[in-house]
Each structure stands twice: as structure tokens, then as C-alpha cells.
Design a protein around this motif. Structure first.
Motif, PDB file in Angstrom:
ATOM      1  N   VAL A  48       0.756  -1.034  -0.013  1.00 46.15           N
ATOM      2  CA  VAL A  48      -0.059   0.123  -0.265  1.00 46.15           C
ATOM      3  C   VAL A  48       0.828   1.109  -0.025  1.00 46.15           C
ATOM      4  O   VAL A  48       1.763   1.281   0.438  1.00 46.15           O
ATOM      5  N   PRO A  49       0.521   2.529  -0.320  1.00 46.89           N
ATOM      6  CA  PRO A  49       0.993   3.626  -0.312  1.00 46.89           C
ATOM      7  C   PRO A  49       1.528   4.069   1.145  1.00 46.89           C
ATOM      8  O   PRO A  49       1.063   3.510   2.118  1.00 46.89           O
ATOM      9  N   SER A  50       2.644   4.694   1.097  1.00 43.85           N
ATOM     10  CA  SER A  50       3.371   5.192   2.414  1.00 43.85           C
ATOM     11  C   SER A  50       2.228   5.957   3.406  1.00 43.85           C
ATOM     12  O   SER A  50       2.504   5.922   4.472  1.00 43.85           O
ATOM     13  N   THR A  51       1.398   6.594   2.660  1.00 45.62           N
ATOM     14  CA  THR A  51       0.384   7.362   3.409  1.00 45.62           C
ATOM     15  C   THR A  51      -0.551   6.648   4.151  1.00 45.62           C
ATOM     16  O   THR A  51      -1.557   7.095   4.598  1.00 45.62           O
ATOM     17  N   PHE A  52      -0.863   5.233   3.796  1.00 45.56           N
ATOM     18  CA  PHE A  52      -2.163   4.510   3.835  1.00 45.56           C
ATOM     19  C   PHE A  52      -2.255   4.603   5.473  1.00 45.56           C
ATOM     20  O   PHE A  52      -1.254   4.414   6.307  1.00 45.56           O
ATOM     21  N   LEU A  53      -3.566   4.639   5.980  1.00 46.66           N
ATOM     22  CA  LEU A  53      -3.857   4.637   7.356  1.00 46.66           C
ATOM     23  C   LEU A  53      -4.099   3.182   7.916  1.00 46.66           C
ATOM     24  O   LEU A  53      -5.269   2.702   7.567  1.00 46.66           O
ATOM     25  N   TRP A  54      -3.252   2.694   8.439  1.00 48.72           N
ATOM     26  CA  TRP A  54      -3.640   1.214   9.022  1.00 48.72           C
ATOM     27  C   TRP A  54      -4.110   1.346  10.513  1.00 48.72           C
ATOM     28  O   TRP A  54      -3.186   2.049  11.300  1.00 48.72           O
ATOM     29  N   GLY A  55      -5.298   1.347  10.790  1.00 49.56           N
ATOM     30  CA  GLY A  55      -5.981   1.713  12.325  1.00 49.56           C
ATOM     31  C   GLY A  55      -6.528   0.740  12.785  1.00 49.56           C
ATOM     32  O   GLY A  55      -6.914  -0.374  12.625  1.00 49.56           O
ATOM     33  N   VAL A  56      -7.113   1.198  14.042  1.00 46.15           N
ATOM     34  CA  VAL A  56      -8.048   0.587  14.939  1.00 46.15           C
ATOM     35  C   VAL A  56      -9.050   1.460  15.149  1.00 46.15           C
ATOM     36  O   VAL A  56      -8.668   2.844  15.276  1.00 46.15           O
ATOM     37  N   SER A  57     -10.294   0.996  15.306  1.00 43.22           N
ATOM     38  CA  SER A  57     -11.321   1.917  15.688  1.00 43.22           C
ATOM     39  C   SER A  57     -12.011   1.644  16.931  1.00 43.22           C
ATOM     40  O   SER A  57     -12.174   0.319  17.425  1.00 43.22           O
ATOM     41  N   THR A  58     -12.498   2.725  17.933  1.00 45.89           N
ATOM     42  CA  THR A  58     -13.126   2.524  18.922  1.00 45.89           C
ATOM     43  C   THR A  58     -14.101   3.593  19.075  1.00 45.89           C
ATOM     44  O   THR A  58     -14.176   4.461  18.221  1.00 45.89           O
ATOM     45  N   ALA A  59     -14.786   3.439  20.152  1.00 49.12           N
ATOM     46  CA  ALA A  59     -16.058   4.604  20.428  1.00 49.12           C
ATOM     47  C   ALA A  59     -16.159   4.748  21.737  1.00 49.12           C
ATOM     48  O   ALA A  59     -16.068   3.841  22.658  1.00 49.12           O
ATOM     49  N   GLY A  60     -16.347   6.353  22.183  1.00 47.47           N
ATOM     50  CA  GLY A  60     -16.427   6.723  23.658  1.00 47.47           C
ATOM     51  C   GLY A  60     -17.150   5.720  24.485  1.00 47.47           C
ATOM     52  O   GLY A  60     -16.625   4.948  25.619  1.00 47.47           O
ATOM     53  N   HIS A  61     -18.251   5.690  24.253  1.00 49.08           N
ATOM     54  CA  HIS A  61     -19.135   4.863  25.188  1.00 49.08           C
ATOM     55  C   HIS A  61     -18.835   3.642  25.201  1.00 49.08           C
ATOM     56  O   HIS A  61     -19.171   2.943  26.420  1.00 49.08           O
ATOM     57  N   GLN A  62     -18.670   3.015  24.394  1.00 45.10           N
ATOM     58  CA  GLN A  62     -18.101   1.294  24.415  1.00 45.10           C
ATOM     59  C   GLN A  62     -16.903   1.216  24.990  1.00 45.10           C
ATOM     60  O   GLN A  62     -16.936  -0.112  25.373  1.00 45.10           O
ATOM     61  N   SER A  63     -15.924   2.058  25.043  1.00 49.55           N
ATOM     62  CA  SER A  63     -14.527   1.689  25.719  1.00 49.55           C
ATOM     63  C   SER A  63     -14.300   2.745  26.891  1.00 49.55           C
ATOM     64  O   SER A  63     -13.494   2.178  27.737  1.00 49.55           O
ATOM     65  N   GLU A  64     -14.605   3.919  26.791  1.00 50.60           N
ATOM     66  CA  GLU A  64     -14.017   4.819  27.890  1.00 50.60           C
ATOM     67  C   GLU A  64     -14.433   4.414  29.376  1.00 50.60           C
ATOM     68  O   GLU A  64     -13.742   4.459  30.083  1.00 50.60           O
ATOM     69  N   GLY A  65     -15.468   3.992  29.544  1.00 53.42           N
ATOM     70  CA  GLY A  65     -16.163   3.822  30.883  1.00 53.42           C
ATOM     71  C   GLY A  65     -16.409   4.985  31.474  1.00 53.42           C
ATOM     72  O   GLY A  65     -15.959   6.251  31.264  1.00 53.42           O
ATOM     73  N   GLY A  66     -17.302   5.037  32.920  1.00 48.84           N
ATOM     74  CA  GLY A  66     -17.462   6.199  33.533  1.00 48.84           C
ATOM     75  C   GLY A  66     -18.429   7.175  32.826  1.00 48.84           C
ATOM     76  O   GLY A  66     -18.473   8.198  33.447  1.00 48.84           O
ATOM     77  N   ASP A  67     -19.091   6.762  31.961  1.00 50.54           N
ATOM     78  CA  ASP A  67     -20.070   7.776  31.449  1.00 50.54           C
ATOM     79  C   ASP A  67     -21.315   8.069  32.220  1.00 50.54           C
ATOM     80  O   ASP A  67     -21.958   7.058  32.419  1.00 50.54           O
ATOM     81  N   THR A  68     -21.346   9.173  32.654  1.00 43.24           N
ATOM     82  CA  THR A  68     -22.834   9.511  33.399  1.00 43.24           C
ATOM     83  C   THR A  68     -23.459  10.330  32.960  1.00 43.24           C
ATOM     84  O   THR A  68     -24.714  10.789  33.531  1.00 43.24           O
ATOM     85  N   THR A  69     -23.308  11.285  31.710  1.00 45.26           N
ATOM     86  CA  THR A  69     -24.057  12.221  31.271  1.00 45.26           C
ATOM     87  C   THR A  69     -24.448  12.139  29.759  1.00 45.26           C
ATOM     88  O   THR A  69     -25.138  13.080  29.310  1.00 45.26           O
ATOM     89  N   SER A  70     -24.381  10.886  29.231  1.00 45.15           N
ATOM     90  CA  SER A  70     -25.099  10.761  27.896  1.00 45.15           C
ATOM     91  C   SER A  70     -26.471  10.320  28.160  1.00 45.15           C
ATOM     92  O   SER A  70     -26.873   9.878  28.940  1.00 45.15           O
ATOM     93  N   ASN A  71     -27.183  10.097  26.902  1.00 43.51           N
ATOM     94  CA  ASN A  71     -28.348   9.340  27.000  1.00 43.51           C
ATOM     95  C   ASN A  71     -28.354   7.898  26.958  1.00 43.51           C
ATOM     96  O   ASN A  71     -29.162   7.317  27.782  1.00 43.51           O
ATOM     97  N   TRP A  72     -27.191   7.464  26.593  1.00 49.11           N
ATOM     98  CA  TRP A  72     -26.986   5.791  26.968  1.00 49.11           C
ATOM     99  C   TRP A  72     -26.814   5.761  28.359  1.00 49.11           C
ATOM    100  O   TRP A  72     -27.441   4.730  29.191  1.00 49.11           O
ATOM    101  N   ALA A  73     -26.277   6.603  29.204  1.00 51.55           N
ATOM    102  CA  ALA A  73     -26.195   6.491  30.593  1.00 51.55           C
ATOM    103  C   ALA A  73     -27.499   6.836  31.126  1.00 51.55           C
ATOM    104  O   ALA A  73     -27.822   5.675  32.081  1.00 51.55           O
ATOM    105  N   ALA A  74     -28.275   7.647  30.764  1.00 52.18           N
ATOM    106  CA  ALA A  74     -29.644   7.796  31.219  1.00 52.18           C
ATOM    107  C   ALA A  74     -30.491   6.381  31.034  1.00 52.18           C
ATOM    108  O   ALA A  74     -31.321   6.075  31.992  1.00 52.18           O
TER     109      ALA A  74
END
Ligand code: BGC
Length: 477
Positions: A48-74
């Protein structure tokens, strides 16, 4: 299975029916592409080109922990979820360790979200400590040698936004844009790659048509208002990001719904792409979908061309509506890596934009072997080969991001495991990150080991038969 998983299944089912019946609101405009009957002979081994982004994906509510202020927390506090996210994998505090693990595989791009509910927990009040914390996370990411890919809305919003009607409220796009402005100026003024909304084609029908998750709104009018406001929110966010960050790349990732008839097989099922591109088409044509309600008429926002790249999430190929309805068990769904080649070529021909695979992953049921024989590592190798075949034919793929770095909270349940590193959130208070064999596979893929051979699955799902050119990845039994 949690409440959410059942909801999720219903929504995808309804979504497919709507899409296939040509529903006004999500009118298909993309011609279905029949999948190829045989694999192309394109080279899957080119680097692949040298600029290619090899990544991992995450999301806040799913991994951060300690969410008390979102609608999912509610929603959780109201007892509407079987499993709540709780501490999840505590990414909020263990980010440095997680960045080190990602970088250890050679990853150069880390996708995470900046949670609106943390930055503005109360309407009009910024939480400067949260702003500083995210800034420190991003600085740590840079120190580990990775570039951020930032999501601004990954299915979750502040509880106060939800209480005011969520995305049906005619002011919400402007409130979101204010948050985006804050993020671009004070959290990540040097981030180049942005995702405004994660999978609007999934959560809008789920949360605003069926109304089974917050804000629990139902019906086509709510759905139509919400999806138009999300498009407006995207367009405003696009302008804000570009105003602060020259050369930024802004998109929204859609969930690629693939529908194949008959049994999964290696290369020859009839299969179609369900039309999931109403979002891109809106930006492409400058036209909002559906009938604009009177209250929306004053909202004159130019949406034309507000898209710098295509981003999509590549997971399962469904073989029937019945199977779609079974999505509460993602480990039982068919996986066809070869379809990715067609999906990429289809996007390439239709939009002529760079493309990012924003998520791709493989679910197991609490680490048990899958019945179809796919392992995370074998699926990843076969998927990357399909991606490279499309690249060899001209598709301008700029990145591949694996979902996810660690196991995490899978929207109502911890049972589906998607992590390169497994974490037993329910039973291990130390939240130890345990490498799966896929860690080594990804490290070798990124290092250029394109000749890695996926082991053949044992069940009905089938892997791509590729030429044996180098070492076989160990299969976890
Ligand atoms: C979502 C993620 C989810 C993953 C696996 C994607 O649709 O963006 O939040 O965890 O699929 O189900």
C-alpha cells in the motif's frame, strides 16, 4: 442478549425492508451492484502507499467507561438495558497503555470519538477538564506515533440534547456545530481526518423510526426530521472543521448492508448491495431526502459537496431477512471478504472520492470458536487481500481500520467480542488486555506480509482460497 441487541436486529430488518421497497425517506438512488461471479485476478500482494492509514477503531461509550452524562447512561439508569457499559475497558484512564498496544502492531491511525456529553454535559457549559483530558489523550497518541481519526457522534448524545427531542429538534444541528467548533479549536486543532456521524443509516431508523432507544421517537415524520437534521449537522460540522483546519478530510461512515441469496459460498452467490447511500447522495446532489416539514423551512443550509471521502463499515453479508433478524448473534452471521472488492469498486466508480474502510471486524461469542471456522485473523487477512485487489484496479483506498482494539461494550451486552486484545469486562477487575492471535496477524499485514495465508474455515462460511505464498497464521482453537 440485551435489549439493545434485539432492537438492533429489528432495525436492520426494517431498514432493509424499507430500502428494498423504495421507501420515500431513504429512497434508493444507487443501482444495486451484483457481486462478481469470480474473483478478479488483480494483484493482492502489492504494497500500500506509504500514506496508508492502518488503524484500529474505538468509540467513547463503548470503551471509555464512567459515562454518566449521555443519553445511553440515562437509559441505563432507568433500567432499560440488561448490561450497562459501566467501566467497560476503562479507556478513559488506560489510553496510554492502549495506544502502546496499537502502536506495537504498527498501527499509525487510531480512531476514537470525542463525546459531546463529556464536553458539554450541561447545555451551554463546557467541561474544561474533559476538554483538557481529551487533549492529553491526543497528545499521548501522537507521542506513540499515531495520527487521530476522530468521530464526533458515535450513536450517543448528551442527555440534555435527548431530553429536547434529540435529532428531531430543529435547533440541534446548530448546537452540534457549536460543539464541533469547540472540539476543533480546543481539543484537536491538528487532526486531519474526521468522521461526523457513525452509521447514520443504522441509528436513525433504530432510534427515530422504531423508537426503541433514546429518545424513543417513532414514525416516518420523526425519522425524516432526524435524518435531515443529521445531514444539516454534518454540513455545518464540515464547514466548521474546514474553517479551522485547512486540508481536513471530513466524512461520515455508513454501515454497508450486503444482501446475498442462498448459502454463503466462496465466490458465486447472487448478492446485492442494499442502498445505504442516501447520506452520500444528499451531499452529492445537494438535495435533502423526504418531505421537508414546515418547521424546517427556515433552515437553509447548503449541503452540496460537503464530503471529502467515502467511509464505510464492512461486516456481514446477510443471506435472508430471517438472518438479518438474527443479528443479536453476530458470531452466527456469514462473512464474505471477497464482496469487499466489489463494494470498493462500486464506490470508486460512483463517487470518485478517496475511500476509507472505517470499521471491519469479526465477532465471536465470548471467545468461543465460530461455527463457520472464521477466526479474527483469517478474516482479516482475507479482507485485506480483497481490499488490495480493489486498490490494484484503481480504487483509492486511504485506510483500513479494524474494529476493535479491545473487546468492549457491544451496545447492551459484553458477549460479542470484537477485540484484537480480549478483555473480560464482566469478571476481571484488572481489565487485563490479552493479545489474540490476530495481533500478530495484523502486525504482519501492516509490516507488508501480504502473502499470509488464511486458514480455511471448517463450516459453511468459506474463506477465499488464496495461493500459499508464506507462513500460515496460527488458528486459535
Ligand atoms: C458500530 C460499532 C459496533 C460494531 C460491531 C458497528 O456497526 O459502529 O459501534 O460495536 O459495529 O457491532
Amino acid at each position: 442478549m440485551g435489549v439493545v441487541s434485539r432492537t438492533w436486529s429489528a432495525v436492520l430488518g426494517v431498514g432493509l425492508v424499507l430500502l428494498q421497497s423504495g421507501c420515500q425517506v431513504a429512497a434508493p438512488s444507487r443501482p444495486s451492484a451484483g457481486f462478481p461471479r469470480s474473483l478478479s485476478a488483480a494483484n493482492a500482494d502489492a504494497p500500500v502507499p506509504s500514506t496508508f492509514l492502518w488503524g484500529v477503531s474505538t468509540a467513547g461509550h463503548q470503551s471509555e467507561g464512567g459515562d454518566t452524562t449521555s443519553n445511553w447512561a440515562a437509559w441505563g439508569q432507568q433500567g432499560k438495558l440488561k448490561d450497562v457499559a459501566g467501566q467497560s475497558v476503562d479507556f478513559w484512564n488506560r489510553y496510554d497503555e492502549d495506544f502502546r498496544l496499537a502502536r506495537g502492531m504498527g498501527v499509525n491511525a487510531f480512531r476514537m470519538s470525542i463525546e459531546w456529553s463529556r464536553i458539554e454535559p450541561v447545555k451551554g457549559q463546557w467541561d474544561e477538564a474533559a476538554v483538557a483530558h481529551y487533549r492529553e489523550m491526543l497528545a499521548a497518541m501522537r507521542r506513540h506515533g499515531m495520527t487521530p481519526v476522530l468521530t464526533l457522534s458515535h450513536w450517543v448524545m448528551p442527555a440534555w440534547v435527548d431530553a429536547q427531542g434529540g435529532w428531531t429538534n430543529k435547533d440541534v444541528a446548530f448546537r452540534f456545530a457549536r460543539f464541533v467548533d469547540k472540539v476543533t479549536r480546543d481539543v484537536a486543532p491538528d487532526c486531519k481526518t474526521w468522521i461526523t456521524f457513525n452509521e447514520p443509516n443504522v441509528w436513525l431508523p433504530r432510534d427515530y423510526l422504531l423508537g426503541m432507544l433514546p429518545p424513543g421517537k417513532k414514525g416516518p415524520i420523526n425519522f425524516g426530521k432526524a435524518l435531515r437534521n443529521v445531514i444539516r449537522g454534518h454540513a455545518l460540522a464540515y464547514d466548521r472543521i474546514h474553517a479551522v483546519i485547512p486540508g481536513a478530510m471530513v466524512s461520515s461512515n455508513v454501515y454497508q448492508i450486503m444482501f446475498g441469496k442462498g448459502q454463503p459460498s466462496t465466490e458465486s452467490t447472487d448478492a446485492d448491495l442494499a442502498d445505504t447511500n442516501w447520506f452520500y447522495d444528499a451531499m452529492h446532489t445537494g438535495k435533502l431526502p423526504g418531505k421537508v416539514e414546515p418547521e424546517e423551512e427556515s433552515l437553509q443550509i447548503n449541503i452540496m459537496g460537503k464530503l471529502d471521502y467515502i467511509a464505510f463499515d464492512y461486516y456481514w453479508t446477510f443471506s435472508s431477512i430471517r438472518e438479518v433478524l438474527n443479528i443479536a448473534k453476530p458470531w452466527a452471521l456469514g462473512y464474505k471478504p471477497d464482496h469487499l472488492e466489489t463494494v470498493l469498486m462500486d464506490y470508486h466508480r460512483q463517487y470518485h472520492l478517496p475511500i476509507m474502510i472505517a470499521e471491519n471486524g469479526m465477532a465471536t461469542d465470548d471467545l468461543k470458536p465460530r461455527a463457520d471456522g472464521w477466526t479474527r485473523e483469517s478474516a482479516m487477512v482475507a479482507t485485506v487481500r480483497a481490499m488490495k485487489r480493489a486498490m490494484a484496479q484503481g480504487a483509492q483506498v486511504i485506510g483500513y481500520s479494524h474494529w476493535s482494539l479491545t473487546d468492549n461494550y457491544e451496545w447492551g451486552s459484553f458477549s460479542p467480542r470484537f477485540g484484537l486484545f480480549s478483555v473480560d469486562c464482566r469478571n476481571d477487575p484488572t481489565l487485563r488486555r490479552v493479545p489474540t492471535p490476530a495481533v500478530d496477524a495484523y502486525r504482519r499485514i501492516i509490516a507488508g506480509g501480504s502473502g499470509i495465508v488464511p486458514p480455511q474455515p471448517v463450516g459453511t462460511g468459506a474463506a477465499t482460497p488464496v495461493q500459499a505464498t508464506s507462513a500460515t497464521i496460527p488458528v486459535r482453537k
